[in-house]
Design an enzyme around this catalytic site. Structure first.
Site, PDB file in Angstrom:
ATOM      1  N   SER A 176       1.730   9.645   6.517  1.00 22.02           N
ATOM      2  CA  SER A 176       0.540   9.444   5.705  1.00 22.02           C
ATOM      3  C   SER A 176      -0.356  10.674   5.831  1.00 22.02           C
ATOM      4  O   SER A 176      -0.793  11.001   6.931  1.00 22.02           O
ATOM      5  CB  SER A 176      -0.187   8.183   6.198  1.00 22.02           C
ATOM      6  N   LYS A 210       3.191   9.888   1.983  1.00 22.66           N
ATOM      7  CA  LYS A 210       2.085   9.134   1.371  1.00 22.66           C
ATOM      8  C   LYS A 210       0.863  10.041   1.313  1.00 22.66           C
ATOM      9  O   LYS A 210       0.486  10.650   2.304  1.00 22.66           O
ATOM     10  CB  LYS A 210       1.812   7.881   2.200  1.00 22.66           C
ATOM     11  N   LYS A 266      -3.169  10.394   0.476  1.00 21.66           N
ATOM     12  CA  LYS A 266      -4.438   9.691   0.273  1.00 21.66           C
ATOM     13  C   LYS A 266      -5.130  10.271  -0.957  1.00 21.66           C
ATOM     14  O   LYS A 266      -5.162  11.498  -1.142  1.00 21.66           O
ATOM     15  CB  LYS A 266      -5.342   9.870   1.508  1.00 21.66           C
ATOM     16  N   ASP A 282      -2.186   6.386  -1.706  1.00 21.81           N
ATOM     17  CA  ASP A 282      -2.984   5.302  -1.107  1.00 21.81           C
ATOM     18  C   ASP A 282      -4.456   5.598  -1.377  1.00 21.81           C
ATOM     19  O   ASP A 282      -4.978   6.627  -0.948  1.00 21.81           O
ATOM     20  CB  ASP A 282      -2.726   5.215   0.403  1.00 21.81           C
ATOM     21  N   GLU A 322      -0.954   2.332  -3.395  1.00 17.12           N
ATOM     22  CA  GLU A 322      -1.406   1.364  -2.393  1.00 17.12           C
ATOM     23  C   GLU A 322      -2.902   1.109  -2.546  1.00 17.12           C
ATOM     24  O   GLU A 322      -3.688   2.048  -2.654  1.00 17.12           O
ATOM     25  CB  GLU A 322      -1.086   1.937  -1.005  1.00 17.12           C
ATOM     26  N   ASP A 342      -2.489  -3.531   0.739  1.00 17.05           N
ATOM     27  CA  ASP A 342      -2.733  -3.294   2.172  1.00 17.05           C
ATOM     28  C   ASP A 342      -3.940  -4.139   2.582  1.00 17.05           C
ATOM     29  O   ASP A 342      -3.799  -5.310   2.967  1.00 17.05           O
ATOM     30  CB  ASP A 342      -2.950  -1.779   2.411  1.00 17.05           C
ATOM     31  N   LYS A 385       0.832  -4.726   8.247  1.00 15.52           N
ATOM     32  CA  LYS A 385       0.323  -4.201   9.519  1.00 15.52           C
ATOM     33  C   LYS A 385       0.067  -5.420  10.395  1.00 15.52           C
ATOM     34  O   LYS A 385      -0.775  -6.263  10.038  1.00 15.52           O
ATOM     35  CB  LYS A 385      -0.995  -3.449   9.314  1.00 15.52           C
ATOM     36  N   GLY A 420       0.591   1.605   9.301  1.00 12.55           N
ATOM     37  CA  GLY A 420       0.146   2.099  10.601  1.00 12.55           C
ATOM     38  C   GLY A 420      -1.360   2.154  10.669  1.00 12.55           C
ATOM     39  O   GLY A 420      -2.039   2.143   9.639  1.00 12.55           O
TER      40      GLY A 420
END
Ligand code: OSB
Ligand code: MG
Length: 367
Positions: free
Chosen positions: A135, A161, A163, A188, A213, A238, A262, A290
Site C-alpha cells: 500500500s 495499492k 492511495k 484506496d 477501495e 474497508d 481486517k 493491514g
C-alpha cells in the site's frame, strides 16, 4: 482454558517514512501488545487502533481504556471454552471492535498453542504461502510516486495499492498505468469522495484497476451501492464493514463486490472467518488488509489470509517496508509476490522480548 493473567504494554515504533492517506497520516506508531497467560502457555496479539480517530473512532487511548477498565478485568480469572467465547463475559460492551479483537486474537494464539498447531491450521488455512501486495501512501509528486512503485515492483509485490484523494487521482493513476502497463494496480480513497463525484470516479474504468477501495463515506453503504451501479471498476469495502451485519447489508444493497478484511476492524478472527465464509458463499473474493502492524499483527494477518477465499493479494508487506527493525525474528519477507505463512506452533514467530520491554512506556497487569 482459564485466562490466568494478562499483560498489556504500549511502546513506540517509528515507521521508516510518513504514511499519508486522504483522511490523515502517521509515522510514529503507538503499539499496544497483549499477552494472555493460560496453563503454562502464552497468547500474543497487537491492538491495531491508531493514535488518532481518522480511520476509525477507536484510538490507542480509547483501546487502552476499554481494555484496562472493562475487557481485561472482565475476562481474567475466567474459564473459557476457546477464542470464540473469550469475549462472552464482556458482550455487553458496545462497539470498540479493535479493543475486543486484541483479546480475541491473543485467545486464538493461545488455543492454537494448546492444540500444538499453527494459527493458520487452527483457523482452517489451506495455503503455505499467500499472495501479497503493498500500500503506497500519497506522495507530493508523480516522480516520487513512480520511483517508489518501481522499487516495490522490483521487490516482487503481486499488486500495488495507490492511495488517492481529490486532486491526486485520475491523472496520477493514468500516469502510473502508462509507465507500468502490466502492473496490478488498485486505488484506496479512504472515504475522500461523495456520490456527486460518480462521473469522475467512472473515469477510473479506463485504467484497468482491480478495484477502488472505500471511495465514499466511512459509514455509508447506500451511496456505495449507488456508485457501484454507475462504475464498472469493482468497489471494495474497508471502513464501512465493521461487523457481519454490515456485510449482510452491503450484500443486500450491492454496495461492493470485494471486501478488505481486517481482523481488528471487525472485532476479531472469528468474525473475520465468518465474513470470509459469507463472501465465498456469495461467490465474491476477499483479501486481508493491514493497519501498519508490527510482526505480531502481521503473523495474525498471514494466518487469516491462508483461508481459501483470500484469493486476492493482501496488504501484508515485508517488515522492512515499515520498520528499520521489527519486533519479531525472523522478519517477514516477500519474494515472487508471496509471503510464507509461519508453520510453527501458534503465531509461529519469535518475539524480541528484551527490546519490547526496553521500549515499553506503560504496562498494565491483571491476574
Ligand atoms: O485504508 O487500508 C487502509 C493503513 C492504515 C489505515 C488504513 C489503511 C492502511 C493501509 C496500509 O492501507 C496497509 C498496510 O500496509 O498495513
Ligand atoms: Mg483501506
Amino acid at each position: 482454558m482459564k485466562i490466568e493473567r494478562a499483560v498489556l504494554r504500549e511502546f513506540p515504533m517509528r515507521m521508516k517514512e510518513f504514511f499519508e492517506i486522504s483522511s490523515g497520516g502517521m509515522q510514529d506508531r503507538r503499539m499496544v501488545l497483549l499477552t494472555l497467560y493460560s496453563e503454562g502457555l502464552e497468547g500474543w496479539s497487537e491492538c491495531v487502533a491508531s493514535q488518532d480517530p481518522s480511520y476509525a473512532y477507536e484510538t490507542t487511548d480509547t483501546a487502552w481504556h476499554i481494555l484496562t477498565d472493562f475487557i481485561l478485568p472482565g475476562i481474567v480469572g475466567r474459564e473459557v471454552d476457546g477464542p470464540e467465547d473469550i469475549l462472552a463475559p464482556v458482550s455487553w460492551i458496545r462497539g470498540h471492535g479493535m479493543a475486543k479483537a486484541c483479546v480475541e486474537m491473543a485467545g486464538w494464539d493461545l488455543a492454537a498453542r494448546a492444540d500444538g498447531v499453527s494459527l493458520s491450521k487452527k483457523l482452517g488455512g489451506v495455503r503455505d504461502v499467500v499472495p501479497v501486495g503493498v500500500s503506497v501512501g500519497l506522495k507530493p509528486t508523480d516522480a516520487e510516486l513512480h520511483e517508489q512503485v518501481q522499487g516495490y515492483i522490483d521487490q516482487g509485490y503481486a499488486r500495488v495499492k495507490i492511495k488517492i484523494k481529490p486532486g491526486r487521482d485520475i491523472e496520477m493513476l493514468a500516469g502510473l498505468r502508462e509507465r507500468f502497463p502490466d502492473t496490478l494496480f488498485m486505488a484506496d480513497a479512504n472515504s475522500a469522495y461523495t456520490l456527486a463525484d460518480a462521473p469522475r470516479l467512472a473515469e477510473l474504468d479506463a485504467l484497468d484497476l482491480m478495484m477502488i477501495e472505500q471511495p465514499l463515506g466511512y459509514d455509508d453503504l447506500l451511496d456505495h451501492s449507488r456508485l457501484q451501479e454507475q462504475i464498472a471498476t469493482p468497489v471494495c469495502l474497508d471502513e464501512s464493514i465493521k461487523s457481519e451485519g454490515d456485510l449482510a447489508l452491503a450484500l443486500k444493497l450491492g454496495s461492493g463486490r470485494i471486501v478488505n478484511i481486517k481482523p481488528g476492524r471487525v472485532g476479531g478472527l472469528g468474525v473475520s472467518s465468518r465474513i470470509h465464509d459469507t463472501m465465498v458463499a456469495a461467490g465474491l473474493p476477499v483479501w486481508c488488509g493491514g493497519m501498519l502492524e508490527s510482526g505480531v499483527g502481521r503473523a495474525h494477518n498471514l494466518a487469516l489470509a491462508s483461508l481459501p477465499g483470500f484469493t486476492l493479494p493482501g496488504d501484508i508487506s515485508a517488515s522492512q517496508r515499515y520498520w528499520d527493525q521489527d519486533i519479531v525474528t525472523p522478519e517477514f519477507v516477500v519474494s515472487d509476490g508471496v509471503m510464507q505463512v509461519p508453520t510453527g506452533v501458534g503465531l509461529g514467530i519469535e518475539l524480541d522480548l528484551d527490546r519490547i520491554q526496553g521500549l515499553t512506556v506503560r504496562e498494565a497487569e491483571f491476574r
